[in-house]
Design an enzyme around this catalytic site. Structure first.
Site, PDB file in Angstrom:
ATOM      1  N   LEU A  41       0.979  -1.099  -0.149  1.00  0.00           N
ATOM      2  CA  LEU A  41       0.058   0.072   0.178  1.00  0.00           C
ATOM      3  C   LEU A  41       0.867   1.328  -0.020  1.00  0.00           C
ATOM      4  O   LEU A  41       1.899   1.136   0.683  1.00  0.00           O
ATOM      5  CB  LEU A  41      -0.920  -0.118   1.178  1.00  0.00           C
ATOM      6  CG  LEU A  41      -1.543   1.112   1.576  1.00  0.00           C
ATOM      7  CD1 LEU A  41      -2.730   0.987   2.505  1.00  0.00           C
ATOM      8  CD2 LEU A  41      -0.707   2.028   2.664  1.00  0.00           C
ATOM      9  N   ASN A  42       0.312   2.270  -0.895  1.00  0.00           N
ATOM     10  CA  ASN A  42       1.131   3.588  -0.379  1.00  0.00           C
ATOM     11  C   ASN A  42      -0.014   4.561  -0.253  1.00  0.00           C
ATOM     12  O   ASN A  42      -0.739   4.342   0.684  1.00  0.00           O
ATOM     13  CB  ASN A  42       2.118   4.010  -1.495  1.00  0.00           C
ATOM     14  CG  ASN A  42       1.991   3.969  -3.021  1.00  0.00           C
ATOM     15  OD1 ASN A  42       1.640   3.093  -3.604  1.00  0.00           O
ATOM     16  ND2 ASN A  42       2.240   5.104  -3.625  1.00  0.00           N
ATOM     17  N   ASP A  43       0.045   5.471  -1.064  1.00  0.00           N
ATOM     18  CA  ASP A  43      -0.892   6.863  -0.739  1.00  0.00           C
ATOM     19  C   ASP A  43      -2.191   6.649  -0.601  1.00  0.00           C
ATOM     20  O   ASP A  43      -2.910   5.923  -1.329  1.00  0.00           O
ATOM     21  CB  ASP A  43      -0.705   7.908  -1.961  1.00  0.00           C
ATOM     22  CG  ASP A  43       0.570   8.020  -2.221  1.00  0.00           C
ATOM     23  OD1 ASP A  43       1.734   7.703  -1.956  1.00  0.00           O
ATOM     24  OD2 ASP A  43       0.615   8.770  -3.647  1.00  0.00           O
ATOM     25  N   GLN A  59      -3.313   3.649  -2.783  1.00  0.00           N
ATOM     26  CA  GLN A  59      -2.591   2.743  -3.937  1.00  0.00           C
ATOM     27  C   GLN A  59      -2.195   1.464  -3.267  1.00  0.00           C
ATOM     28  O   GLN A  59      -1.847   1.249  -2.193  1.00  0.00           O
ATOM     29  CB  GLN A  59      -1.272   3.747  -3.970  1.00  0.00           C
ATOM     30  CG  GLN A  59      -1.462   5.135  -4.650  1.00  0.00           C
ATOM     31  CD  GLN A  59      -1.803   4.878  -6.115  1.00  0.00           C
ATOM     32  OE1 GLN A  59      -0.672   4.602  -6.842  1.00  0.00           O
ATOM     33  NE2 GLN A  59      -2.726   5.030  -6.487  1.00  0.00           N
ATOM     34  N   TYR A 102      -2.561   5.872 -10.641  1.00  0.00           N
ATOM     35  CA  TYR A 102      -1.619   6.477  -9.778  1.00  0.00           C
ATOM     36  C   TYR A 102      -2.683   7.290  -9.006  1.00  0.00           C
ATOM     37  O   TYR A 102      -4.029   7.328  -9.180  1.00  0.00           O
ATOM     38  CB  TYR A 102      -0.860   7.428 -10.256  1.00  0.00           C
ATOM     39  CG  TYR A 102       0.519   6.538 -10.724  1.00  0.00           C
ATOM     40  CD1 TYR A 102       0.779   5.488 -10.471  1.00  0.00           C
ATOM     41  CD2 TYR A 102       1.746   7.496 -10.805  1.00  0.00           C
ATOM     42  CE1 TYR A 102       1.844   4.652 -10.682  1.00  0.00           C
ATOM     43  CE2 TYR A 102       2.967   6.832 -10.980  1.00  0.00           C
ATOM     44  CZ  TYR A 102       3.122   5.456 -11.114  1.00  0.00           C
ATOM     45  OH  TYR A 102       4.296   4.768 -11.129  1.00  0.00           O
ATOM     46  N   SER A 103      -2.095   8.215  -7.891  1.00  0.00           N
ATOM     47  CA  SER A 103      -2.693   9.038  -6.920  1.00  0.00           C
ATOM     48  C   SER A 103      -3.864   9.861  -7.579  1.00  0.00           C
ATOM     49  O   SER A 103      -3.686  10.628  -8.558  1.00  0.00           O
ATOM     50  CB  SER A 103      -1.977   9.602  -6.071  1.00  0.00           C
ATOM     51  OG  SER A 103      -1.296   8.498  -5.118  1.00  0.00           O
ATOM     52  N   ARG A 170       1.410  14.748 -11.946  1.00  0.00           N
ATOM     53  CA  ARG A 170       0.280  13.724 -11.470  1.00  0.00           C
ATOM     54  C   ARG A 170      -0.492  14.125 -10.096  1.00  0.00           C
ATOM     55  O   ARG A 170      -0.038  15.217  -9.584  1.00  0.00           O
ATOM     56  CB  ARG A 170       1.188  12.465 -11.086  1.00  0.00           C
ATOM     57  CG  ARG A 170       2.389  12.595 -10.197  1.00  0.00           C
ATOM     58  CD  ARG A 170       3.060  11.121 -10.030  1.00  0.00           C
ATOM     59  NE  ARG A 170       4.123  11.216  -9.645  1.00  0.00           N
ATOM     60  CZ  ARG A 170       5.337  11.209 -10.073  1.00  0.00           C
ATOM     61  NH1 ARG A 170       5.505  11.301 -11.261  1.00  0.00           N
ATOM     62  NH2 ARG A 170       6.511  11.269  -9.461  1.00  0.00           N
ATOM     63  N   ASP A 171      -1.292  13.511  -9.696  1.00  0.00           N
ATOM     64  CA  ASP A 171      -1.854  13.512  -8.411  1.00  0.00           C
ATOM     65  C   ASP A 171      -2.971  14.615  -8.248  1.00  0.00           C
ATOM     66  O   ASP A 171      -2.790  15.431  -7.297  1.00  0.00           O
ATOM     67  CB  ASP A 171      -0.752  13.611  -7.218  1.00  0.00           C
ATOM     68  CG  ASP A 171       0.280  12.467  -7.398  1.00  0.00           C
ATOM     69  OD1 ASP A 171       0.098  11.390  -7.830  1.00  0.00           O
ATOM     70  OD2 ASP A 171       1.490  12.729  -6.800  1.00  0.00           O
ATOM     71  N   GLU A 224       4.964  16.149  -5.202  1.00  0.00           N
ATOM     72  CA  GLU A 224       3.957  15.406  -5.345  1.00  0.00           C
ATOM     73  C   GLU A 224       2.682  15.431  -4.552  1.00  0.00           C
ATOM     74  O   GLU A 224       2.874  16.340  -3.535  1.00  0.00           O
ATOM     75  CB  GLU A 224       4.533  13.892  -4.979  1.00  0.00           C
ATOM     76  CG  GLU A 224       5.672  13.131  -5.930  1.00  0.00           C
ATOM     77  CD  GLU A 224       5.850  11.797  -5.823  1.00  0.00           C
ATOM     78  OE1 GLU A 224       6.136  11.649  -4.608  1.00  0.00           O
ATOM     79  OE2 GLU A 224       6.084  11.195  -6.821  1.00  0.00           O
TER      80      GLU A 224
HETATM   81  C1  FRU Z   1       3.565   9.383  -4.113  1.00  0.00           C
HETATM   82  C2  FRU Z   1       3.520   9.117  -5.666  1.00  0.00           C
HETATM   83  C3  FRU Z   1       2.461   9.677  -6.195  1.00  0.00           C
HETATM   84  C4  FRU Z   1       2.139   8.785  -7.543  1.00  0.00           C
HETATM   85  C5  FRU Z   1       1.757   7.623  -6.521  1.00  0.00           C
HETATM   86  C6  FRU Z   1       2.143   6.250  -7.462  1.00  0.00           C
HETATM   87  O1  FRU Z   1       3.970   8.223  -3.381  1.00  0.00           O
HETATM   88  O2  FRU Z   1       4.730   8.539  -5.981  1.00  0.00           O
HETATM   89  O3  FRU Z   1       2.966  10.871  -7.019  1.00  0.00           O
HETATM   90  O4  FRU Z   1       0.788   9.107  -7.932  1.00  0.00           O
HETATM   91  O5  FRU Z   1       2.895   7.557  -5.633  1.00  0.00           O
HETATM   92  O6  FRU Z   1       1.835   5.071  -6.416  1.00  0.00           O
END
Ligand code: FRU
Length: 478
Positions: A41-43, A59, A102-103, A170-171, A224
């Site tokens: 898991l991330n964001d 994520q 992505y995010s 992005r994001d 980001e």
């Molecule tokens: C931040 C990031 C975002 C991107 C996502 C990809 O952690 O790098 O900029 O959208 O993670 O998983």
């Protein structure tokens, strides 16, 4: 059905077969932090309140605990204590998001949920993936129930972004203000400058660039996960900058997350002032905020960090990695944002525990210390993690003497006074709140046993401690 989607769904079913069943077999699985059911898991993404329920997307790389292809996973809850895992609503199954969903964020309007995210595409070939070989698309997808999503619509393609940028764009974070929709996108300008693109729209679909938000001097090479919101009438721009140099007790991690006060008119003349880090611990990145129906501005972040080489998470060998922070309520006071876990977390307190030195407890507790004397103190876990306020030298530090940090050593903040501290331990994570949320440290730690030993070097009559219950997490994969 799209062949790729079908393939991913089958794979996911396999990967998630036994999730939540084996929680007691893994002493590092947290009780009151949201984690990936399996894998990585991330964001946090798409945080919102919709039809009376909280939605947390994230994520998610279910097939690889060390990351890989990113989808969106989904939890929802009526009270942020009882959660339901809803599965994966967004897979990377289209030419414009083939290398990652992505995010992004959520906008709620007229009983509909609109999700905006970045579709990541990496071309095959000899590219640097910064100036060549990468294609970021901004995508919109709608839902009438917050569970099932319609056709993905591409609303910005690589040729729509302004000149002078690399391909790191992005994001999207989208919100509505005075009948206009706004969107911020994180960007890396050429050659190496972090920026935020501010767009506006009257229909949620056609977007026009309004402004570029950045600092006069370079402040990192990439920003980001931007977020722009109001708190007590102040405009706050939150970003996760990459490439800042450490300055004493500031910017100690490889990448940072913090906020600027945005003064002036965001669509015209403005300044970005007083960058302040959200969290000084080892594991914090990519926060996102949302407003709930009680009017609270709530922040959730990834309790992790990308690209770190000096420390790691031994949960990888157990097939999963990372978690989200607890939801935190934000308050603006004396030019600074204070963060505290949402009130609801108190419902998880079970019995109060009498404080004794060298006592053993399950590392799932809330501990508070009211530092009435204002003097130095320290609290140790397993004779390894040292949580200490140094009155004379005016700083607070969390440090590791041994293996519990899995490579983590020391993080600190300059602090004149430490009037109180709250430590939330949840199996393999610590969230530490100082001075009622003036400073926060989020840090993973890895106890060797089911119980940890606590040692207090403080006036224990002003300590209180509760053993904590777990979130209830059900599964409602539709
Ligand atoms: C931040 C990031 C975002 C991107 C996502 C990809 O952690 O790098 O900029 O959208 O993670 O998983």
């Amino acid at each position: 059905m799209n062949v790729l989607l079908h393939y991913f769904m089958k794979q996911l079913e396999q990967a998630e077969k036994n999730i939540f069943l084996d929680i007691d077999k893994d002493k590092w699985r947290a009780g009151y932090h949201l984690m990936p059911p399996t894998g990585w898991l991330n964001d946090p993404n798409g945080l919102c309140m919709y039809q009376g329920e909280y939605h947390v997307f994230f994520q998610y790389s279910p097939f690889d605990a060390e990351g890989g292809l990113k989808f969106w996973g989904h939890y929802k809850s009526k009270d942020m204590i009882h959660w339901e895992y809803m599965g994966v609503p967004l897979f990377s199954d289209q030419p414009f998001d083939i290398h990652g969903v992505y995010s992004g964020s959520a906008l709620i309007e007229n009983e509909k949920m609109y999700l905006y995210y970045t579709g990541n595409v990496k071309l095959e070939g000899d590219f640097d993936y910064t100036n060549t070989g990468r294609e970021p698309y901004t995508i919109l997808v709608e839902s009438n129930n917050g569970i099932h999503f319609g056709t993905k619509k591409c609303i910005l393609t690589p040729k729509d972004y302004p000149k002078g940028l690399t391909l790191h764009i992005r994001d999207p974070k989208v919100w509505k203000e005075n009948d206009i929709y706004y969107m911020v996108l994180g960007a890396r300008a050429k050659p190496d400058k972090g920026e935020v693109l501010l767009y506006c729209s009257y229909d949620k679909i056609n977007w026009e660039l309004k402004n570029i938000l950045t600092t006069e001097q370079n402040f990192g090479y990439m920003w980001e996960c931007p977020d722009l919101f109001e708190l007590e009438g102040k405009k706050i721009l939150s970003v996760s900058p990459q490439g800042l140099q450490q300055q004493q007790r500031n910017y100690q991690n490889i990448h940072q997350s913090g906020y600027f006060l945005l003064k002036g008119d965001m669509t015209n003349q403005y300044t970005l002032e007083n960058f302040t880090e959200w969290d000084k611990g080892f594991d914090f990145y990519a926060p996102q905020t949302f407003l709930d129906n009680k009017g609270r501005r709530i922040l959730i972040a990834w309790a992790g960090i990308p690209d770190e080489k000096g420390y790691d998470n031994p949960t990888v060998k157990n097939g999963w990695q990372h978690m989200l922070t607890m939801p935190r309520e934000l308050k603006y006071k004396n030019g600074k944002i204070y963060q505290m876990p949402i009130k609801e977390i108190e419902q998880l307190r079970t019995q109060q525990i009498a404080i004794e030195n060298n006592m053993k407890v399950v590392p799932s507790f809330e501990l508070e210390y009211d530092n009435k004397s204002g003097q130095s103190f320290d609290i140790e876990i397993d004779n390894d993690v040292v949580i200490a306020f140094h009155k004379q030298q005016k700083y607070f530090e969390i440090s590791f003497k041994g293996a519990l940090g899995s490579g983590r050593k020391s993080r600190s903040v300059t602090l004149e006074q430490c009037q109180n501290i709250k430590i939330f331990a949840d199996k393999s994570i610590l969230e530490i709140y100082l001075n009622a949320g003036e400073e926060v440290f989020t840090t993973r730690f890895y106890p060797q046993n089911d119980k940890v030993m606590l040692y207090y070097h403080c006036d224990t009559k002003y300590c209180k401690m509760w053993q904590m219950n777990r979130y209830t997490i059900g599964r409602n994969v539709v």
